[in-house]
Write an enzyme that holds these catalytic residues in place. Structure first.
Site, PDB file in Angstrom:
ATOM      1  N   GLY A 105      -2.083 -18.156  30.153  1.00 30.88           N
ATOM      2  CA  GLY A 105      -1.698 -19.560  30.003  1.00 30.88           C
ATOM      3  C   GLY A 105      -0.230 -19.746  30.322  1.00 30.88           C
ATOM      4  N   LYS A 156       5.735 -25.950   9.739  1.00 28.02           N
ATOM      5  CA  LYS A 156       4.662 -26.092  10.735  1.00 28.02           C
ATOM      6  C   LYS A 156       3.795 -27.275  10.332  1.00 28.02           C
ATOM      7  CE  LYS A 156       2.985 -23.663  14.294  1.00 28.02           C
ATOM      8  NZ  LYS A 156       3.697 -22.856  15.286  1.00 28.02           N
ATOM      9  N   GLY A 175      -4.839 -13.441  28.225  1.00 31.01           N
ATOM     10  CA  GLY A 175      -4.480 -14.867  28.179  1.00 31.01           C
ATOM     11  C   GLY A 175      -3.410 -15.204  29.204  1.00 31.01           C
ATOM     12  N   VAL A 186       2.521 -18.992  28.840  1.00 26.79           N
ATOM     13  CA  VAL A 186       3.402 -17.827  28.686  1.00 26.79           C
ATOM     14  C   VAL A 186       2.867 -16.629  29.473  1.00 26.79           C
ATOM     15  CG1 VAL A 186       4.491 -16.225  27.060  1.00 26.79           C
ATOM     16  CG2 VAL A 186       4.128 -18.611  26.383  1.00 26.79           C
TER      17      VAL A 186
HETATM   18  P1  NAI Z   1      -1.868 -21.509  26.454  1.00 26.35           P
HETATM   19  O1  NAI Z   1      -2.895 -22.335  25.752  1.00 26.35           O
HETATM   20  O2  NAI Z   1      -1.126 -22.107  27.605  1.00 26.35           O
HETATM   21  O3  NAI Z   1      -2.561 -20.158  27.006  1.00 26.35           O
HETATM   22  C1  NAI Z   1      -3.476 -19.424  26.281  1.00 26.35           C
HETATM   23  C2  NAI Z   1      -4.402 -18.763  27.287  1.00 26.35           C
HETATM   24  O4  NAI Z   1      -5.263 -17.879  26.591  1.00 26.35           O
HETATM   25  C3  NAI Z   1      -5.284 -19.751  28.055  1.00 26.35           C
HETATM   26  O5  NAI Z   1      -5.249 -19.469  29.428  1.00 26.35           O
HETATM   27  C4  NAI Z   1      -6.670 -19.496  27.461  1.00 26.35           C
HETATM   28  O6  NAI Z   1      -7.718 -19.759  28.378  1.00 26.35           O
HETATM   29  C5  NAI Z   1      -6.588 -18.025  27.103  1.00 26.35           C
HETATM   30  N1  NAI Z   1      -7.529 -17.571  26.104  1.00 26.35           N
HETATM   31  C6  NAI Z   1      -7.979 -18.219  25.008  1.00 26.35           C
HETATM   32  N2  NAI Z   1      -8.841 -17.434  24.318  1.00 26.35           N
HETATM   33  C7  NAI Z   1      -8.909 -16.266  25.000  1.00 26.35           C
HETATM   34  C8  NAI Z   1      -9.605 -15.052  24.791  1.00 26.35           C
HETATM   35  N3  NAI Z   1     -10.415 -14.874  23.755  1.00 26.35           N
HETATM   36  N4  NAI Z   1      -9.423 -14.047  25.681  1.00 26.35           N
HETATM   37  C9  NAI Z   1      -8.602 -14.207  26.743  1.00 26.35           C
HETATM   38  N5  NAI Z   1      -7.919 -15.337  26.992  1.00 26.35           N
HETATM   39  C10 NAI Z   1      -8.081 -16.355  26.134  1.00 26.35           C
HETATM   40  O7  NAI Z   1      -0.891 -20.971  25.344  1.00 26.35           O
HETATM   41  P2  NAI Z   1       0.588 -20.403  25.508  1.00 26.35           P
HETATM   42  O8  NAI Z   1       1.552 -21.498  25.343  1.00 26.35           O
HETATM   43  O9  NAI Z   1       0.658 -19.527  26.693  1.00 26.35           O
HETATM   44  O10 NAI Z   1       0.691 -19.513  24.170  1.00 26.35           O
HETATM   45  C11 NAI Z   1      -0.070 -18.335  24.014  1.00 26.35           C
HETATM   46  C12 NAI Z   1       0.072 -17.840  22.594  1.00 26.35           C
HETATM   47  O11 NAI Z   1       1.446 -17.628  22.284  1.00 26.35           O
HETATM   48  C13 NAI Z   1      -0.446 -18.810  21.524  1.00 26.35           C
HETATM   49  O12 NAI Z   1      -1.032 -18.026  20.514  1.00 26.35           O
HETATM   50  C14 NAI Z   1       0.799 -19.499  21.016  1.00 26.35           C
HETATM   51  O13 NAI Z   1       0.672 -19.904  19.672  1.00 26.35           O
HETATM   52  C15 NAI Z   1       1.828 -18.376  21.132  1.00 26.35           C
HETATM   53  N6  NAI Z   1       3.183 -18.850  21.321  1.00 26.35           N
HETATM   54  C16 NAI Z   1       3.485 -19.697  22.362  1.00 26.35           C
HETATM   55  C17 NAI Z   1       4.771 -20.175  22.527  1.00 26.35           C
HETATM   56  C18 NAI Z   1       5.132 -21.080  23.679  1.00 26.35           C
HETATM   57  O14 NAI Z   1       6.343 -21.340  23.892  1.00 26.35           O
HETATM   58  N7  NAI Z   1       4.165 -21.580  24.447  1.00 26.35           N
HETATM   59  C19 NAI Z   1       5.844 -19.811  21.570  1.00 26.35           C
HETATM   60  C20 NAI Z   1       5.434 -18.847  20.569  1.00 26.35           C
HETATM   61  C21 NAI Z   1       4.146 -18.427  20.440  1.00 26.35           C
END
Ligand code: NAI
Length: 354
Positions: A181, A79, A179, A183
Protein backbone atom coordinates in the site's frame (compact mmCIF):
# COMPACT_ATOMS: atom_id res chain seq x y z
CA UNK A 1 -15.02 -2.35 33.10
CA UNK A 2 -13.96 0.78 31.17
CA UNK A 3 -12.46 2.36 34.30
CA UNK A 4 -10.68 -0.90 35.11
CA UNK A 5 -9.06 -0.91 31.65
CA UNK A 6 -8.13 2.77 31.54
CA UNK A 7 -6.74 2.64 35.06
CA UNK A 8 -4.60 -0.35 34.19
CA UNK A 9 -3.38 1.23 30.95
CA UNK A 10 -3.09 4.77 32.31
CA UNK A 11 -5.44 6.70 30.01
CA UNK A 12 -6.29 10.28 30.90
CA UNK A 13 -9.53 10.75 28.92
CA UNK A 14 -11.84 8.56 26.87
CA UNK A 15 -14.56 10.39 24.97
CA UNK A 16 -17.52 8.49 23.47
CA UNK A 17 -18.91 10.53 20.57
CA UNK A 18 -22.32 10.11 18.95
CA UNK A 19 -23.98 12.33 16.34
CA UNK A 20 -27.55 11.41 15.48
CA UNK A 21 -27.79 13.37 12.21
CA UNK A 22 -24.86 11.54 10.59
CA UNK A 23 -25.02 8.33 12.64
CA UNK A 24 -21.40 8.94 13.68
CA UNK A 25 -20.16 6.76 16.50
CA UNK A 26 -16.56 7.23 17.57
CA UNK A 27 -14.27 6.93 20.55
CA UNK A 28 -11.38 9.33 21.19
CA UNK A 29 -8.83 8.00 23.70
CA UNK A 30 -6.22 10.39 25.06
CA UNK A 31 -3.63 8.21 26.72
CA UNK A 32 -0.93 10.54 28.01
CA UNK A 33 -0.17 14.24 27.62
CA UNK A 34 2.93 14.44 29.84
CA UNK A 35 5.09 15.59 26.93
CA UNK A 36 2.47 17.78 25.23
CA UNK A 37 -0.83 17.67 23.34
CA UNK A 38 -1.58 14.28 21.86
CA UNK A 39 -1.55 13.67 18.10
CA UNK A 40 -3.05 10.47 16.77
CA UNK A 41 -4.81 9.10 13.72
CA UNK A 42 -8.48 8.24 13.30
CA UNK A 43 -9.14 4.64 12.29
CA UNK A 44 -12.44 4.14 10.43
CA UNK A 45 -13.06 0.44 10.62
CA UNK A 46 -15.81 -2.18 10.49
CA UNK A 47 -15.53 -3.51 14.06
CA UNK A 48 -17.32 -6.68 15.09
CA UNK A 49 -18.66 -5.06 18.26
CA UNK A 50 -18.18 -2.19 20.72
CA UNK A 51 -15.77 -4.15 22.92
CA UNK A 52 -13.43 -4.69 19.98
CA UNK A 53 -13.66 -0.98 19.12
CA UNK A 54 -12.83 0.11 22.67
CA UNK A 55 -9.98 -2.39 22.98
CA UNK A 56 -8.47 -1.15 19.73
CA UNK A 57 -8.57 2.54 20.65
CA UNK A 58 -7.12 1.97 24.12
CA UNK A 59 -4.28 -0.15 22.77
CA UNK A 60 -3.52 2.13 19.81
CA UNK A 61 -3.56 5.34 21.86
CA UNK A 62 -1.14 3.83 24.40
CA UNK A 63 1.14 2.92 21.50
CA UNK A 64 1.03 6.54 20.30
CA UNK A 65 2.37 7.74 23.66
CA UNK A 66 5.42 5.52 23.27
CA UNK A 67 5.76 6.38 19.58
CA UNK A 68 5.84 10.14 20.25
CA UNK A 69 8.18 9.72 23.22
CA UNK A 70 10.55 7.42 21.31
CA UNK A 71 10.69 10.02 18.53
CA UNK A 72 11.53 12.59 21.22
CA UNK A 73 8.60 14.79 20.22
CA UNK A 74 6.89 17.26 22.58
CA UNK A 75 3.67 15.29 22.03
CA UNK A 76 1.50 12.85 23.88
CA UNK A 77 -0.43 9.84 22.65
CA UNK A 78 -4.04 9.54 21.50
CA UNK A 79 -6.15 7.80 18.86
CA UNK A 80 -9.70 7.79 17.52
CA UNK A 81 -11.73 4.88 16.23
CA UNK A 82 -14.78 5.50 14.06
CA UNK A 83 -17.50 2.90 13.71
CA UNK A 84 -17.92 1.94 10.06
CA UNK A 85 -21.57 0.87 9.79
CA UNK A 86 -20.99 -1.56 6.90
CA UNK A 87 -18.07 -2.80 4.81
CA UNK A 88 -18.87 -0.44 1.94
CA UNK A 89 -20.10 2.61 3.92
CA UNK A 90 -18.18 5.55 2.39
CA UNK A 91 -16.91 8.36 4.58
CA UNK A 92 -18.98 11.53 4.09
CA UNK A 93 -18.31 15.23 4.50
CA UNK A 94 -21.12 15.49 7.07
CA UNK A 95 -19.58 12.69 9.15
CA UNK A 96 -16.12 14.27 8.98
CA UNK A 97 -17.51 17.62 10.11
CA UNK A 98 -19.39 15.99 12.98
CA UNK A 99 -16.15 14.25 13.98
CA UNK A 100 -14.31 17.57 13.79
CA UNK A 101 -16.73 19.14 16.28
CA UNK A 102 -15.84 16.50 18.87
CA UNK A 103 -12.12 16.99 18.24
CA UNK A 104 -12.55 20.75 18.53
CA UNK A 105 -14.29 20.40 21.88
CA UNK A 106 -11.04 19.03 23.34
CA UNK A 107 -9.50 22.45 22.66
CA UNK A 108 -6.15 21.24 21.30
CA UNK A 109 -5.50 18.51 23.85
CA UNK A 110 -5.98 16.10 20.93
CA UNK A 111 -4.84 16.67 17.33
CA UNK A 112 -6.50 14.30 14.85
CA UNK A 113 -4.86 12.87 11.72
CA UNK A 114 -5.48 10.07 9.21
CA UNK A 115 -5.17 6.34 9.78
CA UNK A 116 -6.66 3.30 8.07
CA UNK A 117 -9.96 4.29 6.38
CA UNK A 118 -9.42 8.04 6.71
CA UNK A 119 -8.02 9.96 3.73
CA UNK A 120 -6.58 13.44 3.21
CA UNK A 121 -10.01 14.40 1.81
CA UNK A 122 -11.62 13.50 5.15
CA UNK A 123 -9.07 15.69 6.93
CA UNK A 124 -9.74 18.55 4.48
CA UNK A 125 -13.44 18.37 5.39
CA UNK A 126 -12.52 18.58 9.08
CA UNK A 127 -10.22 21.57 8.62
CA UNK A 128 -13.21 23.84 8.02
CA UNK A 129 -14.44 23.06 11.55
CA UNK A 130 -11.33 22.68 13.72
CA UNK A 131 -7.69 23.80 13.80
CA UNK A 132 -6.74 20.67 15.71
CA UNK A 133 -6.25 18.36 12.77
CA UNK A 134 -3.20 17.53 10.62
CA UNK A 135 -2.57 15.61 7.41
CA UNK A 136 -4.86 17.50 5.02
CA UNK A 137 -3.74 18.89 1.68
CA UNK A 138 -3.67 22.53 2.81
CA UNK A 139 -0.69 24.69 3.60
CA UNK A 140 1.25 23.39 6.66
CA UNK A 141 -1.18 20.44 6.92
CA UNK A 142 1.48 17.97 5.80
CA UNK A 143 -0.65 15.89 3.43
CA UNK A 144 -0.20 12.14 3.23
CA UNK A 145 2.48 11.14 5.79
CA UNK A 146 3.27 7.78 4.16
CA UNK A 147 6.45 8.96 2.31
CA UNK A 148 7.93 9.92 5.70
CA UNK A 149 6.79 6.68 7.31
CA UNK A 150 8.36 4.73 4.44
CA UNK A 151 11.62 6.68 4.71
CA UNK A 152 11.76 5.96 8.45
CA UNK A 153 11.05 2.26 7.87
CA UNK A 154 13.85 2.00 5.31
CA UNK A 155 16.21 3.71 7.79
CA UNK A 156 15.15 1.32 10.55
CA UNK A 157 15.55 -1.70 8.25
CA UNK A 158 19.10 -0.53 7.56
CA UNK A 159 19.83 -0.39 11.30
CA UNK A 160 18.53 -3.95 11.65
CA UNK A 161 20.64 -5.45 8.88
CA UNK A 162 23.67 -3.67 10.31
CA UNK A 163 22.87 -5.03 13.78
CA UNK A 164 22.42 -8.52 12.31
CA UNK A 165 25.86 -8.30 10.67
CA UNK A 166 24.50 -8.23 7.12
CA UNK A 167 26.22 -4.99 6.08
CA UNK A 168 24.50 -1.68 5.46
CA UNK A 169 22.95 -2.06 2.03
CA UNK A 170 20.01 -4.05 0.68
CA UNK A 171 22.08 -5.03 -2.33
CA UNK A 172 21.74 -8.80 -2.85
CA UNK A 173 19.56 -9.23 0.25
CA UNK A 174 16.10 -10.79 -0.08
CA UNK A 175 13.38 -8.65 1.45
CA UNK A 176 9.85 -10.03 1.86
CA UNK A 177 7.22 -7.27 1.91
CA UNK A 178 3.67 -7.98 3.08
CA UNK A 179 1.22 -5.30 1.89
CA UNK A 180 2.10 -3.00 -1.01
CA UNK A 181 0.00 0.00 0.00
CA UNK A 182 1.03 3.59 0.63
CA UNK A 183 4.08 2.60 2.72
CA UNK A 184 4.91 -0.91 1.47
CA UNK A 185 5.15 0.17 -2.17
CA UNK A 186 7.67 2.90 -1.34
CA UNK A 187 9.72 0.48 0.75
CA UNK A 188 9.79 -1.92 -2.23
CA UNK A 189 11.02 0.88 -4.49
CA UNK A 190 13.84 1.80 -2.08
CA UNK A 191 14.93 -1.83 -1.77
CA UNK A 192 14.80 -2.36 -5.54
CA UNK A 193 16.72 0.88 -6.22
CA UNK A 194 19.52 -0.42 -4.00
CA UNK A 195 19.75 -3.80 -5.69
CA UNK A 196 17.72 -5.85 -3.19
CA UNK A 197 15.58 -8.83 -4.27
CA UNK A 198 11.90 -8.60 -3.42
CA UNK A 199 9.30 -11.17 -2.42
CA UNK A 200 5.86 -9.53 -2.23
CA UNK A 201 2.30 -10.39 -1.21
CA UNK A 202 -0.91 -8.40 -1.16
CA UNK A 203 -4.59 -9.26 -1.28
CA UNK A 204 -4.76 -6.99 -4.37
CA UNK A 205 -3.29 -8.98 -7.24
CA UNK A 206 -3.06 -5.91 -9.51
CA UNK A 207 -0.50 -4.32 -7.17
CA UNK A 208 1.67 -7.43 -6.87
CA UNK A 209 1.63 -7.79 -10.66
CA UNK A 210 2.81 -4.19 -10.90
CA UNK A 211 5.62 -4.89 -8.43
CA UNK A 212 6.62 -7.89 -10.49
CA UNK A 213 6.73 -5.76 -13.66
CA UNK A 214 8.43 -2.69 -12.15
CA UNK A 215 10.77 -4.23 -9.58
CA UNK A 216 11.16 -7.80 -10.81
CA UNK A 217 9.55 -8.89 -7.52
CA UNK A 218 8.61 -12.51 -6.94
CA UNK A 219 4.94 -12.78 -5.95
CA UNK A 220 4.19 -15.02 -2.95
CA UNK A 221 0.77 -16.01 -1.66
CA UNK A 222 -0.70 -13.99 1.23
CA UNK A 223 -0.61 -17.18 3.32
CA UNK A 224 3.09 -17.88 2.71
CA UNK A 225 4.77 -14.45 2.83
CA UNK A 226 5.31 -14.36 6.62
CA UNK A 227 7.24 -17.62 6.66
CA UNK A 228 8.95 -17.29 3.27
CA UNK A 229 12.75 -17.59 3.24
CA UNK A 230 14.22 -14.08 3.33
CA UNK A 231 16.88 -11.93 4.97
CA UNK A 232 14.26 -9.48 6.25
CA UNK A 233 10.49 -9.72 6.56
CA UNK A 234 8.77 -6.32 6.31
CA UNK A 235 5.14 -6.32 7.51
CA UNK A 236 3.29 -3.38 5.90
CA UNK A 237 -0.33 -4.58 5.97
CA UNK A 238 -2.12 -5.04 9.28
CA UNK A 239 -0.99 -5.91 12.81
CA UNK A 240 -0.73 -9.20 14.72
CA UNK A 241 1.15 -11.07 11.99
CA UNK A 242 3.88 -12.58 14.19
CA UNK A 243 2.73 -14.99 16.89
CA UNK A 244 -0.04 -17.56 17.18
CA UNK A 245 2.48 -20.33 16.63
CA UNK A 246 4.14 -19.06 13.44
CA UNK A 247 7.45 -17.96 15.02
CA UNK A 248 8.98 -21.42 14.86
CA UNK A 249 8.21 -21.49 11.12
CA UNK A 250 9.89 -18.14 10.37
CA UNK A 251 12.77 -18.35 7.87
CA UNK A 252 14.04 -14.80 8.16
CA UNK A 253 16.74 -13.03 10.15
CA UNK A 254 14.94 -9.74 10.71
CA UNK A 255 11.34 -8.53 11.19
CA UNK A 256 11.07 -4.81 10.49
CA UNK A 257 8.09 -3.02 8.95
CA UNK A 258 5.53 -0.27 9.33
CA UNK A 259 2.48 -2.16 10.62
CA UNK A 260 1.38 -1.26 14.14
CA UNK A 261 1.31 -4.03 16.76
CA UNK A 262 3.17 -6.56 14.60
CA UNK A 263 3.52 -9.04 17.48
CA UNK A 264 0.36 -10.76 18.71
CA UNK A 265 1.83 -10.69 22.23
CA UNK A 266 4.78 -8.26 22.49
CA UNK A 267 6.13 -9.94 25.64
CA UNK A 268 5.81 -13.64 24.82
CA UNK A 269 6.33 -13.38 21.07
CA UNK A 270 9.13 -10.84 21.57
CA UNK A 271 10.92 -13.38 23.77
CA UNK A 272 10.34 -16.22 21.28
CA UNK A 273 11.79 -14.10 18.46
CA UNK A 274 14.82 -13.20 20.55
CA UNK A 275 15.41 -16.86 21.49
CA UNK A 276 15.24 -17.80 17.82
CA UNK A 277 17.83 -15.13 17.03
CA UNK A 278 15.51 -13.04 14.85
CA UNK A 279 16.19 -9.29 15.07
CA UNK A 280 12.96 -7.33 15.64
CA UNK A 281 12.57 -3.58 15.05
CA UNK A 282 10.02 -2.28 17.59
CA UNK A 283 7.06 -1.12 15.48
CA UNK A 284 6.41 2.13 17.29
CA UNK A 285 10.00 3.26 16.75
CA UNK A 286 10.50 2.21 13.14
CA UNK A 287 7.11 3.51 11.90
CA UNK A 288 7.33 6.95 13.55
CA UNK A 289 8.28 8.89 10.37
CA UNK A 290 4.72 9.98 9.54
CA UNK A 291 4.11 11.14 13.09
CA UNK A 292 7.40 13.06 13.08
CA UNK A 293 6.29 14.83 9.90
CA UNK A 294 2.80 15.83 11.13
CA UNK A 295 3.75 16.56 14.74
CA UNK A 296 6.84 18.42 13.55
CA UNK A 297 4.78 20.69 11.31
CA UNK A 298 2.24 21.23 14.10
CA UNK A 299 5.11 22.21 16.45
CA UNK A 300 6.72 24.50 13.87
CA UNK A 301 9.82 22.40 13.07
CA UNK A 302 11.60 23.28 9.81
CA UNK A 303 11.56 20.75 6.91
CA UNK A 304 15.27 20.13 7.56
CA UNK A 305 14.64 19.36 11.21
CA UNK A 306 11.86 16.96 10.25
CA UNK A 307 14.10 15.17 7.71
CA UNK A 308 16.88 14.95 10.31
CA UNK A 309 14.53 13.32 12.78
CA UNK A 310 13.24 10.81 10.23
CA UNK A 311 16.86 9.96 9.39
CA UNK A 312 17.52 9.56 13.11
CA UNK A 313 15.16 6.55 13.22
CA UNK A 314 18.13 4.52 11.96
CA UNK A 315 20.19 5.63 14.96
CA UNK A 316 17.31 5.07 17.42
CA UNK A 317 16.59 1.53 16.19
CA UNK A 318 20.29 0.68 16.20
CA UNK A 319 20.78 2.04 19.73
CA UNK A 320 17.75 0.16 21.05
CA UNK A 321 18.92 -3.13 19.51
CA UNK A 322 22.52 -2.60 20.52
CA UNK A 323 21.81 -1.78 24.16
CA UNK A 324 18.93 -4.22 24.74
CA UNK A 325 21.16 -6.81 26.44
CA UNK A 326 18.94 -9.53 27.87
CA UNK A 327 15.78 -7.52 27.17
CA UNK A 328 13.65 -7.97 24.09
CA UNK A 329 13.77 -5.10 21.57
CA UNK A 330 10.14 -4.26 22.46
CA UNK A 331 10.98 -4.00 26.14
CA UNK A 332 14.13 -2.01 25.39
CA UNK A 333 12.11 0.38 23.21
CA UNK A 334 9.52 0.92 25.96
CA UNK A 335 12.37 1.83 28.34
CA UNK A 336 13.87 4.12 25.70
CA UNK A 337 10.52 5.98 25.42
CA UNK A 338 9.88 5.84 29.17
CA UNK A 339 13.10 7.79 29.79
CA UNK A 340 11.49 10.79 28.04
CA UNK A 341 8.18 10.31 29.85
CA UNK A 342 9.93 10.11 33.22
CA UNK A 343 11.92 13.26 32.44
CA UNK A 344 8.62 14.99 31.61
CA UNK A 345 10.06 16.58 28.49
CA UNK A 346 11.84 15.59 25.28
CA UNK A 347 15.55 14.92 25.72
CA UNK A 348 16.98 16.83 22.76
CA UNK A 349 17.54 20.60 22.78
CA UNK A 350 15.60 21.24 19.56
CA UNK A 351 12.53 19.55 20.98
CA UNK A 352 12.70 21.31 24.28
CA UNK A 353 12.49 24.63 22.47
CA UNK A 354 9.42 23.61 20.46
P1 NAI B 1 -2.51 0.92 3.04
O1 NAI B 1 -3.95 0.65 3.35
O2 NAI B 1 -2.17 1.95 2.01
O3 NAI B 1 -1.80 -0.45 2.58
C1 NAI B 1 -2.03 -1.67 3.19
C2 NAI B 1 -1.84 -2.73 2.12
O4 NAI B 1 -1.92 -4.00 2.73
C3 NAI B 1 -2.90 -2.69 1.01
O5 NAI B 1 -2.30 -2.76 -0.25
C4 NAI B 1 -3.74 -3.94 1.31
O6 NAI B 1 -4.33 -4.49 0.15
C5 NAI B 1 -2.71 -4.87 1.91
N1 NAI B 1 -3.23 -5.94 2.73
C6 NAI B 1 -4.29 -5.92 3.57
N2 NAI B 1 -4.44 -7.13 4.17
C7 NAI B 1 -3.43 -7.90 3.69
C8 NAI B 1 -3.03 -9.24 3.93
N3 NAI B 1 -3.69 -10.03 4.77
N4 NAI B 1 -1.94 -9.71 3.28
C9 NAI B 1 -1.25 -8.92 2.43
N5 NAI B 1 -1.59 -7.64 2.16
C10 NAI B 1 -2.67 -7.15 2.78
O7 NAI B 1 -1.82 1.23 4.42
P2 NAI B 1 -0.44 1.97 4.70
O8 NAI B 1 -0.69 3.41 4.90
O9 NAI B 1 0.58 1.53 3.72
O10 NAI B 1 -0.09 1.38 6.15
C11 NAI B 1 0.26 0.02 6.32
C12 NAI B 1 0.32 -0.29 7.80
O11 NAI B 1 1.25 0.58 8.44
C13 NAI B 1 -1.00 -0.11 8.54
O12 NAI B 1 -1.07 -1.13 9.51
C14 NAI B 1 -0.88 1.24 9.20
O13 NAI B 1 -1.62 1.32 10.40
C15 NAI B 1 0.62 1.28 9.51
N6 NAI B 1 1.16 2.62 9.57
C16 NAI B 1 1.02 3.47 8.50
C17 NAI B 1 1.51 4.76 8.55
C18 NAI B 1 1.38 5.71 7.38
O14 NAI B 1 2.00 6.80 7.41
N7 NAI B 1 0.63 5.36 6.34
C19 NAI B 1 2.18 5.26 9.78
C20 NAI B 1 2.36 4.26 10.80
C21 NAI B 1 1.83 3.01 10.70
Amino acid sequence: MVFQDITAMGHENVLFCQDKATDLKAIIAVHNTTLGPALGGMRRWRYANEEEMLFDVLRLSEGMTYKAAAADLPMGGAKTVIWKPSHDAPPTEAEAKAMAKFVDRLGGLYIAAEDVGVTTEYIDWMVSVTDHVMGGTGDRQGGDPSPYTAAGVVNGMRACIRHAGMGDTFNNLTIAVQGLGAVGWKVCKAVHDEGGKLLVADIRSEITQRASAEFGATVISVEDIVTAQSDLFCPCALGAVIGNGNIEKLQTKVVAGCANNVLVDPIEDGALLKNKGVVYAPDFVINGGGLIRLAGLYCGFSPDEIDKRVANIEHAVFEILDTAGARTPHDAAIRYAQRRLDAGHPLTAANSQA
